[in-house]
Design a protein around this motif. Structure first.
Motif, PDB file in Angstrom:
ATOM      1  N   CYS A   1      -5.839   3.171  -5.148  1.00 15.56           N
ATOM      2  CA  CYS A   1      -5.126   2.915  -6.541  1.00 15.56           C
ATOM      3  C   CYS A   1      -5.393   1.431  -6.824  1.00 15.56           C
ATOM      4  O   CYS A   1      -4.968   1.022  -8.202  1.00 15.56           O
ATOM      5  CB  CYS A   1      -3.429   3.183  -6.195  1.00 15.56           C
ATOM      6  SG  CYS A   1      -3.079   2.217  -4.748  1.00 15.56           S
TER       7      CYS A   1
ATOM      8  N   ALA B   1      -7.026   7.833   4.436  1.00 11.30           N
ATOM      9  CA  ALA B   1      -5.592   7.934   3.742  1.00 11.30           C
ATOM     10  C   ALA B   1      -5.542   7.011   2.644  1.00 11.30           C
ATOM     11  O   ALA B   1      -4.612   7.246   1.861  1.00 11.30           O
ATOM     12  CB  ALA B   1      -4.952   7.190   4.843  1.00 11.30           C
ATOM     13  N   CYS B   2      -6.666   6.417   2.173  1.00 11.92           N
ATOM     14  CA  CYS B   2      -6.527   5.468   0.863  1.00 11.92           C
ATOM     15  C   CYS B   2      -6.555   6.378  -0.352  1.00 11.92           C
ATOM     16  O   CYS B   2      -7.470   7.413  -0.356  1.00 11.92           O
ATOM     17  CB  CYS B   2      -7.874   4.584   0.871  1.00 11.92           C
ATOM     18  SG  CYS B   2      -7.699   3.135  -0.430  1.00 11.92           S
ATOM     19  N   VAL B   3      -5.938   5.941  -1.396  1.00  7.90           N
ATOM     20  CA  VAL B   3      -6.040   6.750  -2.913  1.00  7.90           C
ATOM     21  C   VAL B   3      -6.704   6.146  -3.791  1.00  7.90           C
ATOM     22  O   VAL B   3      -6.677   6.396  -4.904  1.00  7.90           O
ATOM     23  CB  VAL B   3      -4.502   7.144  -3.092  1.00  7.90           C
ATOM     24  CG1 VAL B   3      -3.961   8.421  -2.196  1.00  7.90           C
ATOM     25  CG2 VAL B   3      -3.548   5.927  -3.322  1.00  7.90           C
TER      26      VAL B   3
ATOM     27  N   CYS C   1       0.762  -1.280  -0.138  1.00  8.03           N
ATOM     28  CA  CYS C   1      -0.064   0.059   0.097  1.00  8.03           C
ATOM     29  C   CYS C   1       0.851   1.186  -0.031  1.00  8.03           C
ATOM     30  O   CYS C   1       1.701   1.518   1.006  1.00  8.03           O
ATOM     31  CB  CYS C   1      -0.828   0.169   1.177  1.00  8.03           C
ATOM     32  SG  CYS C   1      -1.988   1.509   1.298  1.00  8.03           S
ATOM     33  N   PRO C   2       0.981   2.173  -1.042  1.00  5.68           N
ATOM     34  CA  PRO C   2       1.727   3.245  -1.079  1.00  5.68           C
ATOM     35  C   PRO C   2       1.126   4.210  -0.058  1.00  5.68           C
ATOM     36  O   PRO C   2       2.050   5.059   0.405  1.00  5.68           O
ATOM     37  CB  PRO C   2       1.281   3.736  -2.498  1.00  5.68           C
ATOM     38  CG  PRO C   2       0.153   3.089  -2.847  1.00  5.68           C
ATOM     39  CD  PRO C   2       0.038   2.038  -2.340  1.00  5.68           C
ATOM     40  N   SER C   3      -0.061   4.463   0.335  1.00  3.69           N
ATOM     41  CA  SER C   3      -0.439   5.285   1.390  1.00  3.69           C
ATOM     42  C   SER C   3      -0.336   4.871   2.672  1.00  3.69           C
ATOM     43  O   SER C   3      -0.743   5.516   3.763  1.00  3.69           O
ATOM     44  CB  SER C   3      -1.775   5.916   1.052  1.00  3.69           C
ATOM     45  OG  SER C   3      -2.701   4.981   1.030  1.00  3.69           O
ATOM     46  N   GLN C   4      -0.129   3.744   2.905  1.00  7.42           N
ATOM     47  CA  GLN C   4       0.208   3.163   4.229  1.00  7.42           C
ATOM     48  C   GLN C   4      -1.299   3.151   4.966  1.00  7.42           C
ATOM     49  O   GLN C   4      -1.186   3.474   6.156  1.00  7.42           O
ATOM     50  CB  GLN C   4       1.237   3.581   4.942  1.00  7.42           C
ATOM     51  CG  GLN C   4       2.491   3.339   4.256  1.00  7.42           C
ATOM     52  CD  GLN C   4       3.667   4.109   5.080  1.00  7.42           C
ATOM     53  OE1 GLN C   4       3.525   4.582   5.816  1.00  7.42           O
ATOM     54  NE2 GLN C   4       4.937   3.674   4.592  1.00  7.42           N
ATOM     55  N   CYS C   5      -2.238   2.910   4.481  1.00  8.80           N
ATOM     56  CA  CYS C   5      -3.686   2.971   5.126  1.00  8.80           C
ATOM     57  C   CYS C   5      -4.136   1.720   5.691  1.00  8.80           C
ATOM     58  O   CYS C   5      -5.123   1.393   6.468  1.00  8.80           O
ATOM     59  CB  CYS C   5      -4.822   3.541   4.279  1.00  8.80           C
ATOM     60  SG  CYS C   5      -4.940   2.499   2.689  1.00  8.80           S
TER      61      CYS C   5
END
Length: 117
Positions: A77, A73-75, A53-57
């Motif tokens: 993707c 926090a989620c984008v 996870c790139p946004s670390q959510c």
């Protein structure tokens, strides 16, 4: 002032560019990556979704079998869905509903699901 008058009149008599959101909902696109859902019964708590996870959510507690997700926090993707080895994560083709307060989704599963018997 006189340079602006034609623009003001054009905008006054043309169709509105925005929607009144709660009453007028836009139909989602076909390839929409919407809200993230976890079928916790299939989850093996490997933690790959949290690592990718790139946004670390997403956080995963393997010992307690707890999966925590922060939708703010989620984008959206979809990397976690592609990386999921248990195929328990999926994104629905719908927008997430607006909320008043910040919330965290906490799911508790069975830690023995991923272990061999």
């Amino acid at each position: 002032m006189f340079k602006m008058t034609p623009n003001v009149l054009k905008n006054l008599f043309s169709k509105k560019a925005t929607r009144r959101y709660p009453r007028e909902v836009r139909t989602p696109f076909e390839s929409l990556r919407g809200a993230l859902f976890n079928d916790i019964g299939k989850c093996i708590f490997c933690g790959i979704c949290a690592l990718k996870c790139p946004s670390q959510c997403i956080t995963v507690d393997k010992k307690a079998a707890i999966w925590r997700y922060d939708p703010f926090a989620c984008v959206f993707c979809g990397i976690c869905v592609d990386a999921c080895t248990g195929k328990c994560l999926h994104q629905k083709g719908e927008y997430r509903n607006p909320v008043v307060e910040r919330e965290t989704i906490l799911l508790k599963g069975d830690p023995r699901v991923g272990k061999k018997k």
